[in-house]
Design an enzyme around this catalytic site. Structure first.
Site, mmCIF file in Angstrom:
data_model
loop_
_atom_site.group_PDB
_atom_site.id
_atom_site.type_symbol
_atom_site.label_atom_id
_atom_site.label_comp_id
_atom_site.label_asym_id
_atom_site.label_seq_id
_atom_site.Cartn_x
_atom_site.Cartn_y
_atom_site.Cartn_z
ATOM 1 N N LYS A 22 0.839 -1.194 0.000
ATOM 2 C CA LYS A 22 0.000 0.000 0.000
ATOM 3 C C LYS A 22 0.874 1.243 0.000
ATOM 4 O O LYS A 22 1.783 1.365 0.805
ATOM 5 C CB LYS A 22 -0.915 0.014 1.231
ATOM 6 N N ASP A 34 -3.481 4.233 -1.820
ATOM 7 C CA ASP A 34 -4.323 4.690 -0.717
ATOM 8 C C ASP A 34 -4.273 6.217 -0.611
ATOM 9 O O ASP A 34 -3.658 6.775 0.296
ATOM 10 C CB ASP A 34 -3.836 4.032 0.579
ATOM 11 N N LYS A 79 -7.288 8.036 -0.974
ATOM 12 C CA LYS A 79 -8.596 8.430 -0.440
ATOM 13 C C LYS A 79 -9.171 9.637 -1.192
ATOM 14 O O LYS A 79 -9.449 10.682 -0.609
ATOM 15 C CB LYS A 79 -8.502 8.733 1.058
ATOM 16 N N ASP A 98 -13.437 14.571 -3.727
ATOM 17 C CA ASP A 98 -13.522 15.847 -4.439
ATOM 18 C C ASP A 98 -14.808 15.836 -5.251
ATOM 19 O O ASP A 98 -15.639 14.934 -5.102
ATOM 20 C CB ASP A 98 -12.292 16.019 -5.337
ATOM 21 N N THR A 148 -9.863 4.097 11.009
ATOM 22 C CA THR A 148 -9.677 3.305 12.226
ATOM 23 C C THR A 148 -9.044 4.103 13.361
ATOM 24 O O THR A 148 -8.948 3.612 14.480
ATOM 25 C CB THR A 148 -8.819 2.055 11.938
ATOM 26 N N ARG A 188 3.452 -1.269 10.584
ATOM 27 C CA ARG A 188 4.630 -1.341 11.455
ATOM 28 C C ARG A 188 4.989 -2.727 11.976
ATOM 29 O O ARG A 188 6.182 -3.026 12.113
ATOM 30 C CB ARG A 188 4.447 -0.348 12.609
#
Length: 244
Positions: free
Chosen positions: A38, A65, A67, A70, A126, A217
């Site tokens: 990603k 990613d 997002k 608009d 999240t 991570r």
């Protein structure tokens, strides 16, 4: 059913870095046959489309990613650029952009001669919990909002949504089985939560009905990223994939 290759590649590694050097160093240690990756806002802003192409040339399928959120025409143009110029495997738009925007994204590639990426909607980040949503004027809590926005994405002909693993079971009751559920906030018991407030383990998420798991991570900062990736792949391998 998802084919065997899909089952092996249900983990999407989040390349949450700021430099090309860091990204390529990590990719040297990962097997593109066992994961996808990603690319988000920080990395894309720092390195641009050139790095997306470099990652793709290394054999990694890419979830872009960014997002998109608009006016409909602008979002449709962005979707076409991501597919035609970058050849990404998946991309996302904010479901809160409204039905006209979502339909423009879903229909942006009509008649185009290219591999069509999965276009999915972002429901509720999240990093947000019920209190955060209340401050934004959203009533009913995160789960209710996620279900509401997921239905809107389905009605607008998107292929799935991003949601927390905690909402997967509820969405599976509401939506067709072929509607993709992509879940960030995946952590093993010993992993730090970071800024994720709604998390779940990999095996539990897939058992609940998640199709793809986004992991950052716990893999990217591991001493041995490939070994960490293998742990996540093993954790989900005993769960049958959802029908496509």
């Amino acid at each position: 059913m998802l084919v065997n290759e899909e089952n092996r590649k249900r983990i999407i590694v989040a390349l949450d870095f700021a430099t090309e050097k860091e990204v390529l160093r990590l990719l040297d240690r990962l097997d593109p046959d066992n994961c996808r990756v990603k690319i988000g806002k920080e990395l894309f802003t720092s390195c641009g489309p050139t790095l997306v192409k470099k990652v793709g040339k290394r054999g990694f399928e890419i979830f872009l990613d960014l997002k998109f959120h608009d006016i409909p025409n602008t979002v449709a143009g962005a979707v076409r650029a991501a597919a035609l110029e970058l050849g990404v495997w998946m991309l996302n738009v904010h479901a809160s952009g409204g039905k006209a925007m979502l339909e423009a994204a879903a229909g942006a590639l009509a008649g185009a001669d290219c591999r069509r990426p999965h276009i999915i909607g972002v429901t509720v980040l999240t990093s947000l919990n019920d209190r955060d949503l209340s401050q934004l004027g959203v009533q009913g809590g995160s789960r209710e909002q996620v279900v509401r926005l997921a239905r809107l994405c389905l009605e607008s002909h998107l292929g799935g949504v991003v949601c927390s693993a905690g909402e997967v079971a509820a969405l599976r009751k509401e939506l067709p089985r072929e509607f993709l559920l992509v879940t960030p906030g995946i952590r093993r018991p010993g992993d730090a939560r970071g800024d994720q407030k709604r998390v779940m383990g990999p095996a539990e998420a897939v058992a609940a009905g998640a199709d793809y798991l986004v992991v950052g991570r716990p893999i990217t900062r591991a001493e041995d990223p490939q070994a960490a990736l293998s742990e996540f792949v093993s954790a989900v391998s005993g769960n049958p994939p959802n029908p496509y």
